[in-house]
Design a protein around this motif. Structure first.
Motif, PDB file in Angstrom:
ATOM      1  N   MET A  16       0.794  -1.237   0.000  1.00  0.00           N
ATOM      2  CA  MET A  16       0.000   0.000   0.000  1.00  0.00           C
ATOM      3  C   MET A  16       0.828   1.288   0.000  1.00  0.00           C
ATOM      4  O   MET A  16       0.569   2.177  -0.811  1.00  0.00           O
ATOM      5  CB  MET A  16      -0.990   0.011   1.159  1.00  0.00           C
ATOM      6  CG  MET A  16      -2.183  -0.886   0.911  1.00  0.00           C
ATOM      7  SD  MET A  16      -3.450  -0.727   2.166  1.00  0.00           S
ATOM      8  CE  MET A  16      -4.154   0.851   1.727  1.00  0.00           C
ATOM      9  N   CYS A  19       2.525   2.390  -3.492  1.00  0.00           N
ATOM     10  CA  CYS A  19       1.715   2.642  -4.681  1.00  0.00           C
ATOM     11  C   CYS A  19       1.575   4.155  -4.896  1.00  0.00           C
ATOM     12  O   CYS A  19       0.971   4.847  -4.076  1.00  0.00           O
ATOM     13  CB  CYS A  19       0.332   2.010  -4.543  1.00  0.00           C
ATOM     14  SG  CYS A  19      -0.712   2.284  -5.993  1.00  0.00           S
ATOM     15  N   GLU A  22      -2.218   5.238  -5.141  1.00  0.00           N
ATOM     16  CA  GLU A  22      -3.122   4.774  -4.078  1.00  0.00           C
ATOM     17  C   GLU A  22      -4.207   3.857  -4.629  1.00  0.00           C
ATOM     18  O   GLU A  22      -5.378   3.974  -4.288  1.00  0.00           O
ATOM     19  CB  GLU A  22      -3.713   5.966  -3.330  1.00  0.00           C
ATOM     20  CG  GLU A  22      -2.651   6.818  -2.646  1.00  0.00           C
ATOM     21  CD  GLU A  22      -3.215   8.007  -1.895  1.00  0.00           C
ATOM     22  OE1 GLU A  22      -4.426   8.270  -1.971  1.00  0.00           O
ATOM     23  OE2 GLU A  22      -2.411   8.690  -1.227  1.00  0.00           O
ATOM     24  N   SER A  23      -3.797   2.928  -5.496  1.00  0.00           N
ATOM     25  CA  SER A  23      -4.734   2.028  -6.165  1.00  0.00           C
ATOM     26  C   SER A  23      -5.003   0.745  -5.400  1.00  0.00           C
ATOM     27  O   SER A  23      -5.809  -0.070  -5.832  1.00  0.00           O
ATOM     28  CB  SER A  23      -4.188   1.662  -7.554  1.00  0.00           C
ATOM     29  OG  SER A  23      -4.090   2.806  -8.355  1.00  0.00           O
ATOM     30  N   ILE A  24      -4.350   0.544  -4.267  1.00  0.00           N
ATOM     31  CA  ILE A  24      -4.487  -0.706  -3.513  1.00  0.00           C
ATOM     32  C   ILE A  24      -5.399  -0.485  -2.321  1.00  0.00           C
ATOM     33  O   ILE A  24      -5.237   0.467  -1.563  1.00  0.00           O
ATOM     34  CB  ILE A  24      -3.107  -1.213  -3.063  1.00  0.00           C
ATOM     35  CG1 ILE A  24      -2.214  -1.430  -4.286  1.00  0.00           C
ATOM     36  CG2 ILE A  24      -3.245  -2.506  -2.261  1.00  0.00           C
ATOM     37  CD1 ILE A  24      -0.772  -1.733  -3.976  1.00  0.00           C
ATOM     38  N   SER A  25      -6.365  -1.397  -2.158  1.00  0.00           N
ATOM     39  CA  SER A  25      -7.282  -1.299  -1.023  1.00  0.00           C
ATOM     40  C   SER A  25      -7.152  -2.526  -0.135  1.00  0.00           C
ATOM     41  O   SER A  25      -6.845  -3.624  -0.595  1.00  0.00           O
ATOM     42  CB  SER A  25      -8.721  -1.131  -1.504  1.00  0.00           C
ATOM     43  OG  SER A  25      -9.100  -2.204  -2.337  1.00  0.00           O
ATOM     44  N   GLU A  26      -7.394  -2.309   1.160  1.00  0.00           N
ATOM     45  CA  GLU A  26      -7.268  -3.365   2.164  1.00  0.00           C
ATOM     46  C   GLU A  26      -8.407  -4.362   2.088  1.00  0.00           C
ATOM     47  O   GLU A  26      -9.481  -4.059   1.595  1.00  0.00           O
ATOM     48  CB  GLU A  26      -7.288  -2.751   3.574  1.00  0.00           C
ATOM     49  CG  GLU A  26      -6.067  -1.989   3.949  1.00  0.00           C
ATOM     50  CD  GLU A  26      -6.151  -1.516   5.382  1.00  0.00           C
ATOM     51  OE1 GLU A  26      -6.080  -2.365   6.282  1.00  0.00           O
ATOM     52  OE2 GLU A  26      -6.293  -0.302   5.575  1.00  0.00           O
ATOM     53  N   GLY A  27      -8.143  -5.527   2.677  1.00  0.00           N
ATOM     54  CA  GLY A  27      -9.151  -6.566   2.788  1.00  0.00           C
ATOM     55  C   GLY A  27      -8.488  -7.855   3.223  1.00  0.00           C
ATOM     56  O   GLY A  27      -7.301  -7.870   3.539  1.00  0.00           O
ATOM     57  N   TYR A  30      -5.802  -8.139  -0.436  1.00  0.00           N
ATOM     58  CA  TYR A  30      -5.798  -6.778  -0.960  1.00  0.00           C
ATOM     59  C   TYR A  30      -6.183  -6.780  -2.439  1.00  0.00           C
ATOM     60  O   TYR A  30      -6.045  -7.781  -3.122  1.00  0.00           O
ATOM     61  CB  TYR A  30      -4.421  -6.153  -0.767  1.00  0.00           C
ATOM     62  CG  TYR A  30      -4.166  -5.687   0.650  1.00  0.00           C
ATOM     63  CD1 TYR A  30      -3.475  -4.516   0.894  1.00  0.00           C
ATOM     64  CD2 TYR A  30      -4.600  -6.407   1.755  1.00  0.00           C
ATOM     65  CE1 TYR A  30      -3.235  -4.070   2.185  1.00  0.00           C
ATOM     66  CE2 TYR A  30      -4.366  -5.979   3.046  1.00  0.00           C
ATOM     67  CZ  TYR A  30      -3.682  -4.812   3.254  1.00  0.00           C
ATOM     68  OH  TYR A  30      -3.450  -4.367   4.529  1.00  0.00           O
ATOM     69  N   LYS A  31      -6.651  -5.638  -2.924  1.00  0.00           N
ATOM     70  CA  LYS A  31      -7.083  -5.526  -4.314  1.00  0.00           C
ATOM     71  C   LYS A  31      -6.463  -4.281  -4.945  1.00  0.00           C
ATOM     72  O   LYS A  31      -6.236  -3.283  -4.275  1.00  0.00           O
ATOM     73  CB  LYS A  31      -8.596  -5.426  -4.394  1.00  0.00           C
ATOM     74  CG  LYS A  31      -9.327  -6.674  -3.928  1.00  0.00           C
ATOM     75  CD  LYS A  31     -10.791  -6.619  -4.291  1.00  0.00           C
ATOM     76  CE  LYS A  31     -11.628  -7.764  -3.827  1.00  0.00           C
ATOM     77  NZ  LYS A  31     -11.065  -8.999  -3.507  1.00  0.00           N
ATOM     78  N   ASN A  33      -7.024  -1.460  -7.930  1.00  0.00           N
ATOM     79  CA  ASN A  33      -8.015  -0.868  -8.820  1.00  0.00           C
ATOM     80  C   ASN A  33      -7.400  -0.773 -10.221  1.00  0.00           C
ATOM     81  O   ASN A  33      -6.447  -0.016 -10.442  1.00  0.00           O
ATOM     82  CB  ASN A  33      -8.398   0.526  -8.318  1.00  0.00           C
ATOM     83  CG  ASN A  33      -9.440   1.187  -9.169  1.00  0.00           C
ATOM     84  OD1 ASN A  33      -9.624   0.859 -10.335  1.00  0.00           O
ATOM     85  ND2 ASN A  33     -10.136   2.147  -8.584  1.00  0.00           N
TER      86      ASN A  33
END
Length: 56
Positions: A16, A19, A22-27, A30-31, A33
């Motif tokens: 994260m 990047c 800021e194209s990476i999201s938590e979970g 991770y994903k 965009n």
């Protein structure tokens, strides 16, 4: 083509901060965009589980 995060992701969060878009999201996994990923590969370079690969 945008990078993708595979099921090998251990959700450590190392990707994260590197990047620039800021194209990476938590979970649980991770994903990335695909609409904002610029295909720079910074995330793949720092991933300790080699879970980030170029998309198809």
């Amino acid at each position: 083509m945008a990078y993708v995060i595979t099921d090998n992701c251990v959700a450590c969060g190392t990707c994260m901060p590197v990047c620039p878009t800021e194209s990476i999201s938590e979970g649980d996994i991770y994903k990335i965009n695909p609409d904002t990923c610029i295909d720079c590969g910074s995330c793949a370079e720092v991933c300790p589980s080699e879970a980030i690969i170029p998309g198809e």
